[in-house]
Design a protein around this motif. Structure first.
Motif, PDB file in Angstrom:
ATOM      1  N   GLN A  56       0.828  -1.208   0.000  1.00  0.00           N
ATOM      2  CA  GLN A  56       0.000   0.000   0.000  1.00  0.00           C
ATOM      3  C   GLN A  56       0.863   1.259   0.000  1.00  0.00           C
ATOM      4  N   ILE A  57       1.919   1.264   0.806  1.00  0.00           N
ATOM      5  CA  ILE A  57       2.822   2.416   0.851  1.00  0.00           C
ATOM      6  C   ILE A  57       3.433   2.661  -0.523  1.00  0.00           C
ATOM      7  N   ASP A  58       3.909   1.595  -1.140  1.00  0.00           N
ATOM      8  CA  ASP A  58       4.559   1.709  -2.444  1.00  0.00           C
ATOM      9  C   ASP A  58       3.604   2.289  -3.481  1.00  0.00           C
ATOM     10  N   LYS A  59       2.382   1.818  -3.476  1.00  0.00           N
ATOM     11  CA  LYS A  59       1.385   2.299  -4.432  1.00  0.00           C
ATOM     12  C   LYS A  59       1.100   3.788  -4.224  1.00  0.00           C
ATOM     13  N   ASP A  60       1.026   4.195  -2.962  1.00  0.00           N
ATOM     14  CA  ASP A  60       0.695   5.590  -2.661  1.00  0.00           C
ATOM     15  C   ASP A  60       1.832   6.556  -2.991  1.00  0.00           C
ATOM     16  N   VAL A  61       3.060   6.188  -2.629  1.00  0.00           N
ATOM     17  CA  VAL A  61       4.161   7.134  -2.837  1.00  0.00           C
ATOM     18  C   VAL A  61       4.497   7.281  -4.320  1.00  0.00           C
ATOM     19  N   ARG A  62       4.160   6.296  -5.114  1.00  0.00           N
ATOM     20  CA  ARG A  62       4.442   6.385  -6.546  1.00  0.00           C
ATOM     21  C   ARG A  62       3.572   7.434  -7.241  1.00  0.00           C
ATOM     22  N   ARG A  63       2.476   7.822  -6.607  1.00  0.00           N
ATOM     23  CA  ARG A  63       1.607   8.827  -7.223  1.00  0.00           C
ATOM     24  C   ARG A  63       1.630  10.134  -6.418  1.00  0.00           C
ATOM     25  N   LEU A  64       2.654  10.307  -5.622  1.00  0.00           N
ATOM     26  CA  LEU A  64       2.762  11.501  -4.790  1.00  0.00           C
ATOM     27  C   LEU A  64       3.082  12.718  -5.643  1.00  0.00           C
ATOM     28  N   HIS A  65       2.193  13.694  -5.642  1.00  0.00           N
ATOM     29  CA  HIS A  65       2.332  14.934  -6.415  1.00  0.00           C
ATOM     30  C   HIS A  65       2.835  14.653  -7.836  1.00  0.00           C
ATOM     31  N   PRO A  66       2.041  13.946  -8.626  1.00  0.00           N
ATOM     32  CA  PRO A  66       2.469  13.603  -9.983  1.00  0.00           C
ATOM     33  C   PRO A  66       2.651  14.814 -10.882  1.00  0.00           C
ATOM     34  N   GLU A  67       2.081  15.958 -10.470  1.00  0.00           N
ATOM     35  CA  GLU A  67       2.246  17.172 -11.287  1.00  0.00           C
ATOM     36  C   GLU A  67       3.657  17.745 -11.185  1.00  0.00           C
TER      37      GLU A  67
END
Length: 394
Positions: A112-123
Motif C-alpha cells: 500500500q505504501i509503495d502504491k501511494d508514494v508512486r503517485r505523490l504529487h504527480p504534477e
C-alpha cells in the motif's frame, strides 16, 4: 529598507536568540514563512517540536536523532536469513513469531505504501528525481534492500483516502491517473525521492504497529519531505530523511486520531472535527449551511478529506506549504484549520447556492481556483470573530 526586508530582519532576530521565543516565532510564521535561506525548514522543525527552543542543544538533539534513525534502518532493512550466522526459520512457517511470517505481513503494508508514494504529487517531477544524498546501504545492495523490490508490480485504482463506515470520502476519482511506470526505481547507486519517502513511511509503520500505515499518510509526509529535501542549507538537506521522519512522527502524534476509525466519535476524532466545521459555517453563513443540509450535502463528502489530509490534496504544493505555515503556528493546534475550511465554503457561496447535489459535491471535492491570500484572510477574519465572541461570552 523594504517591509519585506524588515520582516526578514525580525525573523533573524527571533531565530538567532540563544533561547527561541516560541510565541514570537508562532506570531511571525502564522503570516507565512519566507521561502528562502531554509527558513521554513528550520521553523517547521521548531514549531513541530523536533528542535528545542535552546539553540545550544540543537547539535546534540540532531546528532542523537539522526544516529537513532540510522540504527533503526540497520535493524529494519534486513531480509530474514540475509545475515551471516543468523538463526532463521522456514519461509513457510506458520509460527506467529516467525521472522519470515513478519516479513510477509510487512509486505502487505509495504504494498500500500509503495502504491501511494508512486503517485505523490504527480504534477511535479521532484519526487521522481534522484536525491543528492542516497542511502549507501540501500543503493549499493544490488537491489536487495530496495523496499519497492519486495512489492509485486500490481496496482489497483483507489481513492486517496479510504475509510469504510464513515460515508463517502470521494464520489468520483480523478480521471488523470499518472502511470506508475514513471516512478521507476533508479539504477544502482541512486534512488529517487519517492523511494526515500517510501522508506520513511515503512520505518514509521514498523515502529508504530498499533497504528501502522493508513492510506493518506503519504499526503501528509510529502510536503514535509519536500521542504527538507530542498533546503538550501546543505548540512540540513543531507539529513532530510531522518529529520523528516521525526517531524512527521511528531505531527502524526497530534493528528493520529483522524486516522484511527475507532476514535472517530471521540472529542479528538474526525467526526467531531467535521461537526466543528459545520457549526462554524452555521454561525457565519446560516443560508449556505441550510442549503447544504437541504440538499443532503453531508460533511463527509468533502470536509473529511480536507481535515484528515490538512488540505494537502486541495491545493498545489506551494499553496499547501503556505497553509501549513499557519497551521503549524496555531497555538491551539489546528483550530485554524476549521476556519480555513469554513472560509473555503463561504468564498464560493454563490456557486453553491446556484447548484444542485451533483454540482455542489463536485465543486467541493474539486475546489475552484481561489487565491490563497483571499482564503487565509477570510479564515483569519473568522478566527478573530470567534475569539471575540468567546471572550465576550457570546
Amino acid at each position: 529598507m523594504s517591509s519585506y526586508d524588515l520582516r526578514l530582519k525580525d525573523l533573524d532576530q527571533v531565530l538567532e536568540s540563544e533561547v527561541i521565543d516560541l510565541s514570537k516565532l508562532r506570531e511571525f510564521c502564522f503570516n507565512g514563512i519566507p521561502d528562502i535561506k531554509g527558513y521554513r525548514s528550520l521553523c517547521w522543525r521548531l514549531l513541530l517540536n523536533y528542535l528545542p527552543c535552546d539553540r545550544n542543544k540543537w547539535d546534540e538533539q540532531l546528532d542523537h536523532h539522526r544516529k537513532l534513525y540510522q540504527q533503526w534502518l540497520d535493524e529494519i532493512l534486513v531480509t530474514p536469513g540475509s545475515i551471516d550466522n543468523e538463526e532463521c526459520d522456514h519461509p513457510l512457517s506458520e509460527d506467529p513469531n516467525s521472522k519470515w511470517n513478519t516479513f510477509f505481513k510487512d509486505n502487505q503494508a509495504l504494498t500500500q505504501i509503495d502504491k501511494d508514494v508512486r503517485r505523490l504529487h504527480p504534477e511535479l517531477s521532484f519526487f521522481q528525481q534522484a536525491t543528492d544524498y542516497p542511502l549507501p546501504i540501500v543503493v549499493y545492495s544490488c537491489g536487495t534492500k530496495r523496499l519497492n523490490r519486495r512489492v509485486g508490480m500490481h496496482f489497483l485504482n483507489s481513492a486517496n483516502v479510504v475509510r469504510k463506515g464513515l460515508g463517502i470520502v470521494k464520489i468520483s476519482q480523478k480521471s488523470e491517473q499518472t502511470s506508475t511506470s514513471e516512478f521507476k526505481p533508479l539504477e544502482e547507486g541512486s534512488e529517487a525521492h519517492w523511494e526515500v519517502v517510501e522508506r520513511i513511511l515503512f520505518v514509521y509503520c514498523k515502529l508504530n504497529p498499533g497504528q501502522g500505515y493508513v492510506q493518506g499518510m503519504n499526503e501528509i509526509i510529502g510536503p514535509i519531505y519536500y521542504c527538507f529535501a530542498t533546503d538550501p542549507i546543505i548540512k540540513m538537506k543531507e539529513h532530510a530523511e531522518a529529520d523528516c521522519f521525526f517531524v512527521f512522527t511528531n505531527l502524526m502524534s497530534e493528528i493520529r486520531d483522524f486516522f484511527i476509525k475507532t476514535l472517530d466519535e471521540t472529542d479528538t476524532g474526525i467526526v467531531n472535527m467535521m461537526r466543528k466545521v459545520t457549526d462554524r459555517l452555521k454561525e457565519n453563513d446560516p443560508v449556505v449551511h441550510s442549503y447544504l443540509v437541504k440538499n443532503e450535502i453531508y460533511p463527509q463528502y468533502y470536509s473529511f478529506r480536507w481535515l484528515t489530509l490538512l488540505l494537502s490534496q486541495e491545493f498545489s504544493l506551494p499553496e499547501v506549504l503556505r497553509i501549513w505555515d499557519s497551521l503549524f503556528s496555531d497555538s491551539q493546534r489546528f483550530s485554524f484549520l476549521i476556519d480555513i475550511c469554513c472560509a473555503m465554503i463561504i468564498l464560493i457561496r454563490d456557486q453553491i447556492l446556484a447548484g444542485d447535489f451533483s454540482t455542489i459535491v463536485k465543486l467541493l471535492q474539486n475546489y475552484p481556483n481561489v487565491e490563497m491570500r483571499v482564503i487565509l484572510n477570510k479564515a483569519a477574519e473568522l478566527s478573530s470573530k470567534n475569539r471575540d465572541e468567546e471572550s465576550s461570552g457570546i
